[in-house]
Design a protein around this motif. Structure first.
Motif, PDB file in Angstrom:
ATOM      1  N   ILE A 147       0.938  -1.271   0.107  1.00  0.00           N
ATOM      2  CA  ILE A 147       0.001  -0.022   0.029  1.00  0.00           C
ATOM      3  C   ILE A 147       0.881   1.130  -0.040  1.00  0.00           C
ATOM      4  O   ILE A 147       2.038   1.283   0.601  1.00  0.00           O
ATOM      5  CB  ILE A 147      -0.793  -0.020   1.353  1.00  0.00           C
ATOM      6  CG1 ILE A 147      -1.895   0.975   1.146  1.00  0.00           C
ATOM      7  CG2 ILE A 147      -0.320   0.126   2.789  1.00  0.00           C
ATOM      8  CD1 ILE A 147      -3.058   0.955   2.199  1.00  0.00           C
ATOM      9  N   SER A 148       0.440   2.264  -0.565  1.00  0.00           N
ATOM     10  CA  SER A 148       1.311   3.523  -0.634  1.00  0.00           C
ATOM     11  C   SER A 148       0.606   4.455  -0.132  1.00  0.00           C
ATOM     12  O   SER A 148      -0.532   4.755  -0.152  1.00  0.00           O
ATOM     13  CB  SER A 148       1.482   3.828  -2.270  1.00  0.00           C
ATOM     14  OG  SER A 148       2.308   2.988  -2.954  1.00  0.00           O
ATOM     15  N   VAL A 149       1.325   5.494   0.701  1.00  0.00           N
ATOM     16  CA  VAL A 149       0.827   6.513   1.293  1.00  0.00           C
ATOM     17  C   VAL A 149       1.457   7.871   0.868  1.00  0.00           C
ATOM     18  O   VAL A 149       2.791   7.825   1.023  1.00  0.00           O
ATOM     19  CB  VAL A 149       0.824   6.496   2.875  1.00  0.00           C
ATOM     20  CG1 VAL A 149      -0.114   7.568   3.416  1.00  0.00           C
ATOM     21  CG2 VAL A 149       0.185   5.219   3.210  1.00  0.00           C
ATOM     22  N   ILE A 150       1.014   8.955   0.244  1.00  0.00           N
ATOM     23  CA  ILE A 150       1.411   9.970  -0.261  1.00  0.00           C
ATOM     24  C   ILE A 150       1.279  11.235   0.592  1.00  0.00           C
ATOM     25  O   ILE A 150       0.024  11.357   0.690  1.00  0.00           O
ATOM     26  CB  ILE A 150       0.932  10.246  -1.882  1.00  0.00           C
ATOM     27  CG1 ILE A 150       1.090   8.983  -2.551  1.00  0.00           C
ATOM     28  CG2 ILE A 150       1.532  11.385  -2.502  1.00  0.00           C
ATOM     29  CD1 ILE A 150       2.525   8.414  -2.808  1.00  0.00           C
ATOM     30  N   TYR A 182      -2.717   3.902   7.996  1.00  0.00           N
ATOM     31  CA  TYR A 182      -3.355   4.991   8.763  1.00  0.00           C
ATOM     32  C   TYR A 182      -2.256   5.204   9.961  1.00  0.00           C
ATOM     33  O   TYR A 182      -1.985   6.317  10.057  1.00  0.00           O
ATOM     34  CB  TYR A 182      -4.555   4.311   9.508  1.00  0.00           C
ATOM     35  CG  TYR A 182      -5.233   5.473  10.617  1.00  0.00           C
ATOM     36  CD1 TYR A 182      -5.661   6.471  10.102  1.00  0.00           C
ATOM     37  CD2 TYR A 182      -4.972   5.200  11.781  1.00  0.00           C
ATOM     38  CE1 TYR A 182      -6.163   7.108  10.993  1.00  0.00           C
ATOM     39  CE2 TYR A 182      -5.548   5.959  12.667  1.00  0.00           C
ATOM     40  CZ  TYR A 182      -5.996   7.327  12.420  1.00  0.00           C
ATOM     41  OH  TYR A 182      -6.554   7.972  13.488  1.00  0.00           O
ATOM     42  N   ASN A 183      -1.729   4.189  10.359  1.00  0.00           N
ATOM     43  CA  ASN A 183      -0.404   4.449  11.302  1.00  0.00           C
ATOM     44  C   ASN A 183       0.762   5.311  10.884  1.00  0.00           C
ATOM     45  O   ASN A 183       1.159   6.007  11.573  1.00  0.00           O
ATOM     46  CB  ASN A 183      -0.086   3.264  12.096  1.00  0.00           C
ATOM     47  CG  ASN A 183      -0.914   2.545  12.951  1.00  0.00           C
ATOM     48  OD1 ASN A 183      -1.954   3.274  13.454  1.00  0.00           O
ATOM     49  ND2 ASN A 183      -1.132   1.151  13.079  1.00  0.00           N
ATOM     50  N   THR A 184       1.068   5.038   9.592  1.00  0.00           N
ATOM     51  CA  THR A 184       1.750   5.893   8.831  1.00  0.00           C
ATOM     52  C   THR A 184       1.486   7.319   8.817  1.00  0.00           C
ATOM     53  O   THR A 184       2.198   8.298   8.999  1.00  0.00           O
ATOM     54  CB  THR A 184       2.200   5.391   7.541  1.00  0.00           C
ATOM     55  OG1 THR A 184       2.759   3.917   7.409  1.00  0.00           O
ATOM     56  CG2 THR A 184       3.419   6.064   6.675  1.00  0.00           C
ATOM     57  N   LEU A 187       2.091  12.818  10.057  1.00  0.00           N
ATOM     58  CA  LEU A 187       1.161  14.206   9.996  1.00  0.00           C
ATOM     59  C   LEU A 187       0.569  14.407  11.724  1.00  0.00           C
ATOM     60  O   LEU A 187       0.138  15.491  11.979  1.00  0.00           O
ATOM     61  CB  LEU A 187      -0.220  13.973   9.267  1.00  0.00           C
ATOM     62  CG  LEU A 187       0.144  13.957   7.909  1.00  0.00           C
ATOM     63  CD1 LEU A 187      -1.104  13.776   7.036  1.00  0.00           C
ATOM     64  CD2 LEU A 187       0.935  15.073   7.266  1.00  0.00           C
ATOM     65  N   GLY A 188       0.774  13.472  12.478  1.00  0.00           N
ATOM     66  CA  GLY A 188       0.492  13.560  13.988  1.00  0.00           C
ATOM     67  C   GLY A 188      -0.984  13.240  13.896  1.00  0.00           C
ATOM     68  O   GLY A 188      -1.725  12.480  13.309  1.00  0.00           O
ATOM     69  N   ALA A 189      -1.626  13.400  15.166  1.00  0.00           N
ATOM     70  CA  ALA A 189      -2.947  12.876  15.558  1.00  0.00           C
ATOM     71  C   ALA A 189      -4.227  13.534  14.640  1.00  0.00           C
ATOM     72  O   ALA A 189      -3.996  14.643  14.030  1.00  0.00           O
ATOM     73  CB  ALA A 189      -3.238  13.507  16.953  1.00  0.00           C
ATOM     74  N   GLU A 190      -5.009  12.731  14.362  1.00  0.00           N
ATOM     75  CA  GLU A 190      -6.257  12.881  13.418  1.00  0.00           C
ATOM     76  C   GLU A 190      -5.689  13.509  12.175  1.00  0.00           C
ATOM     77  O   GLU A 190      -5.833  14.585  11.730  1.00  0.00           O
ATOM     78  CB  GLU A 190      -7.048  14.288  14.137  1.00  0.00           C
ATOM     79  CG  GLU A 190      -7.838  13.792  15.538  1.00  0.00           C
ATOM     80  CD  GLU A 190      -8.593  14.945  16.126  1.00  0.00           C
ATOM     81  OE1 GLU A 190      -8.638  15.660  15.362  1.00  0.00           O
ATOM     82  OE2 GLU A 190      -9.183  14.439  17.144  1.00  0.00           O
TER      83      GLU A 190
END
Length: 394
Positions: free
Chosen positions: A93-96, A135-137, A142-145
């Protein structure tokens, strides 16, 4: 209690050693339609993610194959993992991460995409674990929320379910906030759709870039999800995106001013679309098309096993008051598309964007995607602006 499938399965950030395994995984994952296809991201899987956003993570799930008797030296360990991933990689999975305009303000957000699983891993729950890892990444960067977006074909029930499961598990809740139409224009105009206006259309030069960036930030700040660019960032974006050049941008000029522009990008260097199968009707269309292609100067229509040559519209920048520019820019783009023996020009628009009215008359097919987010602020804002899809780059 977890099933035996997850014994020795781990999720981590990818490395360059994962390149071939990731390429192979995508090649196993055909998209089924009237023209079924697979995505070939060789020779470098990471080329696409490198041009997306200011940061990115490509996560991989794999089954550990190293025996306990092997050395524990970290470098040797990583080298062996990478070399053994050919058969043991199970998913990705990728997170941009990008900096975009949201309701006129500059904000950082994440975009989750490209979830892929080996056939043996589907239905095991690994997809949910990959989404949680993504999501954890986002939390780490980005920090919380964290504000997260994702785009899913509206008939991709499995992809939509994976996002819904994050809400089911009380991790974060995604909701649909928009629909994106992706047009695939055939590169010629019917005679009934003649374009008449007094705009001069030409290719951009580096001297045009300051004015382009100024117009970009004026126009895109009024939409959502458009990338924020300084002059240096836009220049670096063009220079570092394989297959994209300053001359790839078409400008609409009037009264010696740039009134709008768009880029057209052949992404062949970072991903190729390989046709795998076609329904009988498409076989007839292809054979008829290719029979007449010389007579009508048409591009080649590929058969199964061949790659689909096409261009994507990128950095679409047209003020609403100048919306009549779009057909002229597309018409000019068609000439370049045909000269490069490409089959079509792809362009994505929010379904609510008034610019949709300006592409009526062109011959195209359309696919629709659902745009989703976990942002409570965006979900609750019923007057949210139109979305400008630059994150996934078509």
């Amino acid at each position: 209690m977890e099933s035996d499938f997850f014994k020795d399965v781990q999720i981590r950030n990818s490395t360059e050693l994962d390149n071939q395994s990731l390429i192979n995984l995508f090649l196993k994952y055909p998209v089924l339609s009237s023209l079924s296809y697979k995505v070939d991201r060789s020779p470098d899987y990471f080329n696409l993610s490198r041009v997306q956003g200011f940061d990115r993570r490509v996560l991989v799930a794999y089954r550990e194959n190293i025996s306990k008797s092997q050395p524990t030296n970290v470098e040797l360990y990583q080298e062996n993992v990478g070399n053994r991933l050919g058969d043991s990689l199970l998913g990705t999975i990728s997170v941009i991460f990008d900096q975009v305009y949201m309701d006129g303000q500059i904000k950082k957000q994440a975009y989750m995409c490209d979830l892929r699983l080996e056939p043996e891993a589907r239905g095991t729950g690994l997809g949910d674990k990959m989404m949680l890892a993504g999501y954890n990444t986002c939390l780490q960067v980005l920090g919380a929320e964290p504000v997260i977006f994702s785009c899913v074909l509206n008939d991709n029930k499995a992809g939509l379910k994976k996002l819904a499961n994050l809400g089911r598990d009380k991790i974060t809740r995604f909701e649909k906030i928009g629909e994106i139409k992706t047009y695939f224009f055939l590169p010629f105009n019917p005679k009934r759709f003649l374009i008449k206006n007094d705009y001069f259309i030409r290719c951009a030069t580096w001297d045009d870039l300051p004015e382009m960036v100024e117009l970009w930030n004026q126009v895109i700040s009024k939409k959502n999800l458009g990338r924020v660019f300084t002059l240096d960032e836009f220049e670096n974006w063009i220079k570092n995106s394989p297959g994209l050049n300053i001359s790839s941008y078409l400008l609409a000029i009037k009264d010696n001013e740039i009134k709008g522009f768009l880029g057209i990008w052949n992404q062949f260097e970072i991903r190729k679309i390989i046709i795998t199968a076609e329904i009988p009707f498409m076989t007839i269309v292809r054979k008829t098309w290719n029979f007449f292609k010389k007579l009508f100067n048409l591009p080649h229509f590929p058969e199964p096993g061949q790659s689909l040559n096409f261009f994507n519209v990128v950095n679409l920048c047209i003020p609403l008051k100048n919306s009549e520019i779009l057909p002229s820019l597309i018409n000019k783009a068609f000439k370049i598309v045909r000269e490069n023996n490409s089959l079509f020009l792809a362009m994505a628009l929010d379904k609510r964007d008034p610019l949709n009215e300006n592409v009526r008359g062109f011959i195209s097919s359309v696919s629709e995607l659902d745009l989703l987010t976990n942002s409570k602020e965006v979900i609750n804002n019923k007057k949210s602006n139109i979305y400008h899809m630059e994150i996934s780059l078509g």
